[in-house]
Design an enzyme around this catalytic site. Structure first.
Site: not given
Lengths: 911, 911
Positions: A34, A105, A114, A116, A378, A800, A805, A867, A887
């Site tokens: 920051k 800050r 998260g 502070m 931004r 492939s 799984d 796949c 691929y």
């Protein structure tokens, strides 16, 4: 000690303001993310409120040397920093007439969300609150700000609640008491006197609990807030976060102190947000909203109707809203009209910013007594359509090059262009019933049905099931959308729906279904068969009633973007398709072949399921062969259709994969029906169903284990494939079959299947006196196959990766059962993402890499693809590119996304 | 061509006989395994029938150059070889008076079982059969031999059946026809005339099908047999076998031609088998059986009562069999009495052989007209007791050294010394009902019960279930043995039974249970509750009725062997034990700690299961904590007992692992009971059971996923462990706890659990104002854990491989469902062994090695062990030794086996 001395001899406080700064964007290690950004914004000439940053090294010093030492080191520099702010702002820290207030800050090198809370309005006290009231001419605002500051300071800096030994928040308790006294429900209903009373009680409570007064002195406030930020680095929560995210403990956090500015200081003040282009359509028009004499939160809260920034925008708005020109001029003038100089400055700024960042900017600004302050700029959030248009427009205008244009579009946002979406106005008015996993994108409304057979009962239906099974395929196809109580992103419902391009929300834990009464309960609401319901498969939201949808529309820019992408991509994109229909859709989306045809999906329709069941019930090979003979012509016809749709391109066909129990009915009613059809007793059917049931079907008798125990199935399927290809050849159409053996775990399993396939193919060639080329390869979806890929590649012509799984077995997570712990794991940060959605590169990816390398070491020509569902997920596609796959294959509606992602991967990983 | 010339210029035929040989044991590549051995037997002076070997290179020559070329090359040498045989045997190849017959056998470098049938009796024809009849004075034998030769030659050499285009065997068809004509059922019932008729019909059939005569010329027979052996190298079956076993195609096979000898040539002939020591007890006494005027098969067939070889043995036998000395001398004289010279030669030979091979020998011999021929000698099969005694005796006698003695004992055979076995005589008389997996060794008889609760209904019961579950634990403990229809070697029944040292046969596919009528069906037999049944858990056999068992008895040699082993072993041996009782048993067997305590096994008794169910039913954390508070004192007491039994040695305790649904009842009756106990409705119980049910529980909500979603469970278990250890410390007993987190898949999962454990332990230490040392580590049982072991070892202090689960997930085999395909896979050779019994070194082992190396790279002090069922399996233990593990852990009754196997691994792998 030497190190410490070294450090303290260097500069510890870096100021910024008035388009000057002592730091810059490269100093993130020293100033935190920051702090470095605030410096940089000044350097590029933005009017951001002035301030200063205390370096991260001081945090380490503090941790080693303690508070007294640290404050004594910093005292002069911090006081100089405050003077620097006062000078630019023309106000005085804690002053009764003209108070200067600051925010405090934290800001680590890497963002640690998260960690502070921010302390706003530091410098407010019994005197300064009067100054703020006077300057804003708004005592209620001033006292409410003071009330909030004390609460925040008490909580974050003085640890009042932590020391209170009670569960309820001590400050909220006081507020609730006053609400009850006044019989009101909202904070804003408090009067100034109420707020003064609350402030007094807050201070008393702090003294009672912390045994010290709330500090009136602004510098005491400031120092305590700075120390609190340093302390936040060493909380157990922060330590655990660093351990999990491998952030070194000695990095420390910087502290940013910045002037507060106010848009509510009268009619020469105001706040607003602005965009350099239209975030919804992408049109190149400056636009935005503002309010005079207001804070930023007022603009977005909807309490007052915001005004447009440009005159053009204002006129358009008035027309749409039915506001007369008189009224517009009186109550809703544009910034261009009300503060022409400020507008001119802002307009100049937005041009400057877009050129500087070469991207659409989203700016927050505040006007304090005629002076424009930019609080933030931004890259603006935008719709998928705007994303594509802006990127292609900027490319046309030579603002960015082709590679940048490709990288600018987030592949997942393309979904918005490919599927229907809800009308936003209608959606905003609807009642949210609950939320599940966004299993398949799109929007749909329909009448609830609880059984697949009932889907046809209404013109538009939504199929609601605890989970779906292959038996439900036909009904899923008829329904507008699918809603399931169980199952994750790769559950049956999710995979099938994505393949169909149909909206699906899955794994809704709060959904309870009663099939008997045909009702569902969700978060207190009860709905029945025939009730209207709406699903958003892109967000996972479930709404009550009917909501109008807008159809997908593909723009010329979309086409242009994808053609451009193909020129960069190294990975080919294939599709997972089980029908000629799906194959055609995918080909239209640019698929370069089929990476996965699941032959079992063909077995569920009409006569086929009967023959399939006859095979399952057969007592021996002879009986099985008889039933398979009936299936052969149907399979052959299916393959002919698919080969024709995908002519000249490769089609990978996976042999029968699922456990046989998926083909038999599990409810007595349907078993009775099957018994009649088969001419056997219900008891016999039940006995067979029972025999086929497994404790862990995912790890059971399926895949090539079927083909190796019943080789006649492999024979029939091979014959159907080869005969289909030869039939097409006779018609002058080229089929390119790649026969894929599923669930291979060792070489011998593959060799057995390969022998059957080659022998059968040779037999058909001999019968027909003609040949075609075909490949025999395997899915790599069992960890052992990846580990022994060097051996398997001795015989397999392609691999492939079946990453669904492979993920299940590598993690030991059943995709159908993970709903009980995966969400908790993600919430607790034990997992960063759902590994069924995003390929786990560290673990599963290690196997993919290993198998690719080992396989290619044995057979350098080995064709390798993926796949699993990850084949359509951008970060996974990037991994496939880096791993050197040939691929990726994904469902038809994700082909465009994959094409774009493949191009991005190639660009990002250029040598 | 150069190579071929090189080869043919060298020697192609190697003769042996008369204690001379041209080859030797080192020439396996050239002469094949069998040929090299036959040569070596001659070289050490054994009277084996003479013959010659055609080299393996000739097979390659044949494949390249064809039949004509090969025969012309070999012609002179083969004819010389036959002359060599004729000279030693004093007979003539194919002669009508004094025929010399030979066997023709293949013999590759490595054994390739089942590749090619042997052709016996080559040289028999219409003339020679008369000579054989005359010399044996047994025309029926001669004609039966001729009949068999034609059938074998027709089938193997002339391919009659393959060319017949019919499914039924053409020769068997003729035999069956004649049996039907004569109304007989056995081959031996044929008369000489029948056999002559069959021979004629065989020849006619061959001519009809093969379009050529059966060759009468002995040399034609010989050459055709040799060529057939060469051809057998290139059959598809042999090619596939080589592909799977990585045998190069150009190795080729040798051909062995050896003289046939006959023990049925009158009263100076005979056959027998002999052992240098007692194969049952190990006693150092020469013994064996023989028959005068008989073939070898007559001795073992049981048609005639065999006679003893030594006088001493004969006298003992007569006493046992109740045969008078007169009768013995008349009908059953010993070889020592009937042929003293032959006995002297044989006795000398056996001494010589034992000294040469330094191991107990099992010899087959034939006496042909007063001359002793040794057909085979090999290391004799023996019982476990004999194995131990012989090894230790030979060590005492300095015949072998300590390392050899240790290597001589097959660890798995030790089971026979540790568990009861059936009386062999009784067993031989029993009716075999069927066969299953030998899941837990030992022998047991008992009355059938179908429910665990019923086990106590009979003094001795056998629990028969489709499968067992933790609910059945108490009944399993009471029963004598366990029989299940489903489940493999690592099913619940198998694992628990081995832990209890109780006999179990599992996975009996043929077993069908009807719980309603309390009956079972198996291979046509129906048995009911209360019927007697007997199980042999070492062979998997199930017998009808009651069979007397003999108790296990541990000999002094056994103790000596294990003490000796410990001096060599590098791996420590721990045990898997869940109770103080098991811990004590294992310690008596020499366990050096506990490698796995499954805490969940403690939750099934009485009050505990109630509290456990209360926890599962609890709506929130508060409710769960209340129930856990009740479990705490029970767990603590359990741990105190185990720590005490295993004092001073490490005890690895695994935190709660199984899915919660294992703790709730699944039958309505029991659910009703639970509802009453808990004071809730049956519907509520059913709803919870349903909610807990999973599609694939093995991959579901279990292991550390429980501890991470319900941290209070981990807290309670840690508290119980630490408090127990501190309680013992107060009593002066040292506990060494190692807390093991199950089912870790990534570092974060472990860190979350570790944090809870350390925080809880610190809290208890503070409360008690005292401390103990303990470790926190994890099971490696998820493939992903092995792949990311370098990360996990950053925090884990030890790894323990849970190879049961690791095998399940690496192969994708559910151990409870694999019964439907694993046996078929093993039969077809797709798998060599059951990977749940023997660690799969290629795949699962790769992960074990990877995890060990990666883990130690991060933390060189990492303690690594194995606690899966493989921890007690010798070849797996050898792998663990090579991989550098610190210990193996196995069930108490396998500790001795593991100690021996660990020593063998160390010896075999000495640098």
């Amino acid at each position: 000690m030497e190190t410490t001395l070294n450090k303290i001899s260097t500069k510890q406080v870096y100021t910024f303001g008035n388009k000057k700064a002592e730091g810059n964007t490269k100093m993130k290690a020293l100033l935190g993310g920051k702090g470095a950004n605030l410096a940089e914004m000044n350097l590029i000439g933005l009017p951001v409120p002035p301030g200063f940053t205390i370096t991260t090294t001081m945090c380490t010093t503090y941790n080693k040397q303690g508070k007294g030492f640290t404050i004594s080191l910093l005292k002069n520099d911090v006081e100089a920093g405050i003077k620097h702010i006062e000078k630019i702002m023309g106000s005085v820290f804690g002053d009764e007439e003209n108070p200067c207030l600051v925010s405090v800050r934290s800001g680590a090198r890497d963002s640690m969300p998260g960690m502070m809370d921010t302390v706003l309005n530091t410098g407010l006290n019994d005197k300064a609150v009067l100054g703020l009231a006077k300057k804003t001419d708004n005592p209620k605002f001033a006292w409410d700000s003071y009330r909030r500051f004390i609460q925040m300071f008490g909580d974050v800096v003085m640890n009042t609640n932590a020391q209170s030994n009670q569960d309820d928040n001590v400050f909220e308790e006081i507020i609730d008491k006053h609400k009850a006294l006044k019989n009101i429900t909202l904070d804003q209903e408090f009067s100034v006197d109420d707020l003064k009373q609350i402030v007094a009680e807050f201070k008393a409570k702090i003294k009672q609990i912390c045994k010290q007064d709330f500090p009136e002195d602004p510098y005491t406030q400031l120092w305590q807030a700075i120390i609190a930020v340093f302390d936040s680095w060493e909380t157990p929560r922060a330590q655990l976060y660093r351990k999990l995210n491998k952030i070194p403990d000695d990095w420390g956090t910087a502290v940013n102190i910045q002037a507060m500015v106010y848009g509510n200081m009268g009619n020469q003040s105001g706040s607003g947000v602005a965009f350099t282009r239209n975030a919804a359509t992408g049109e190149n028009v400056f636009n935005g909203e503002y309010l005079i004499n207001a804070q930023g939160e007022d603009v977005v809260s909807g309490v007052r109707t915001p005004q447009q920034i440009t005159l053009k925008g204002s006129l358009e708005w008035a027309q749409l809203a039915g506001v007369s020109e008189n009224e517009r001029l009186k109550n809703y003038p544009s910034l261009e009209e009300s503060m022409p100089q400020v507008f001119a400055a802002l307009n100049k700024l937005q041009h400057h910013l877009e050129l500087h960042f070469t991207d659409m900017q989203d700016m927050e600004f505040t006007i304090q007594e005629g002076k424009l302050w930019l609080l933030q700029t931004r890259n603006g959030k935008r719709t998928g359509a705007a994303m594509v248009k802006i990127a292609m427009d900027m490319l046309s205008d030579n603002l960015i090059d082709a590679e940048t244009a490709i990288l600018r579009v987030s592949p997942n946002k393309l979904d918005e262009l490919l599927h229907p979406v809800f009308d936003e106005v209608e959606l905003a008015k609807s009642v949210l019933l609950g939320k599940g996993l966004p299993a398949s994108p799109g929007a749909a409304s329909g009448q609830i049905v609880f059984f697949a057979e009932a889907a046809k009962n209404y013109p538009k239906s939504i199929l609601v099931r605890t989970e779906t099974s292959p038996e439900d395929l036909e009904g899923m196809n008829i329904a507008q959308g699918i809603l399931t109580a169980r199952g994750g992103m790769t559950s049956h419902a999710a995979v099938v729906a994505r393949g169909m391009g149909k909206c699906c929300v899955s794994g809704v834990g709060a959904l309870k279904i009663d099939y008997k009464t045909k009702t569902l309960k969700i978060n207190g609401e009860t709905l029945k068969d025939g009730d209207w319901i709406s699903l958003d498969g892109s967000t996972g939201k479930i709404m009550k009633g009917k909501i109008v949808t807008k159809d997908a529309t593909l723009t010329p820019e979309f086409d242009k973007l994808l053609k451009l992408s193909d020129a960069y991509a190294k990975l080919k994109v294939r599709t997972n398709a089980d029908t000629p229909h799906d194959a055609k859709i995918a080909r239209n989306f640019g698929a370069q072949g089929i990476g996965l045809t699941r032959t079992e999906h063909m077995f569920f329709e009409g006569e086929r399921i009967k023959a399939m069941r006859e095979m399952i019930l057969a007592a021996d090979e002879t009986g099985r062969r008889k039933a398979l003979d009936k299936l052969l012509p149907m399979q052959r016809a299916d393959f002919e259709g698919i080969f024709e749709a995908m002519h000249d391109l490769p089609v990978t066909i996976r042999l029968l994969d699922p456990p046989l129990h998926e083909f038999v009915p599990h409810e007595t009613e349907n078993q009775q029906e099957m018994a009649q059809e088969m001419g056997i007793s219900l008891a016999e059917v039940k006995a067979k169903v029972n025999e086929l049931s497994e404790f862990n079907p995912m790890l059971g008798h399926r895949g090539c284990r079927l083909g190796n125990t019943y080789p006649e199935i492999t024979e029939m399927q091979t014959r159907a494939i080869i005969e289909a290809a030869l039939n097409l050849k006779a018609r002058g159409i080229k089929a390119v079959p790649e026969i894929m053996v599923p669930l291979i775990g060792n070489l011998a399993e593959f060799v057995y299947q390969e022998n059957i396939i080659r022998k059968t193919a040779d037999k058909v060639f001999e019968e027909r006196k003609t040949k075609i080329d075909y490949l025999v390869g395997t899915m790599i979806e069992i960890p052992r196959a990846a580990l022994t890929a060097d051996k398997i590649a001795q015989c397999a012509e392609f691999f492939s990766f079946g990453t669904n799984d492979l993920t299940q077995m590598t993690f030991g997570y059943s995709r159908d059962d993970a709903g009980s712990f995966l969400p908790i794991y993600i919430k607790k940060g034990i997992l960063k993402v759902d590994p069924f959605q995003v390929l786990d590169q560290e673990g599963v990816g290690q196997l993919v890499e290993m198998a690719t390398q080992k396989g290619r070491a044995t057979n350098p020509k080995l064709k390798v693809g993926i796949c699993g569902e990850h084949g359509g997920e951008p970060s996974s596609i990037e991994f496939c590119h880096r791993t050197g796959l040939n691929y990726v294959s994904c469902s038809p509606y994700r082909v465009s996304i994959a094409r774009l992602a493949a191009a991005q991967a190639a660009i990002t990983n250029k040598a």
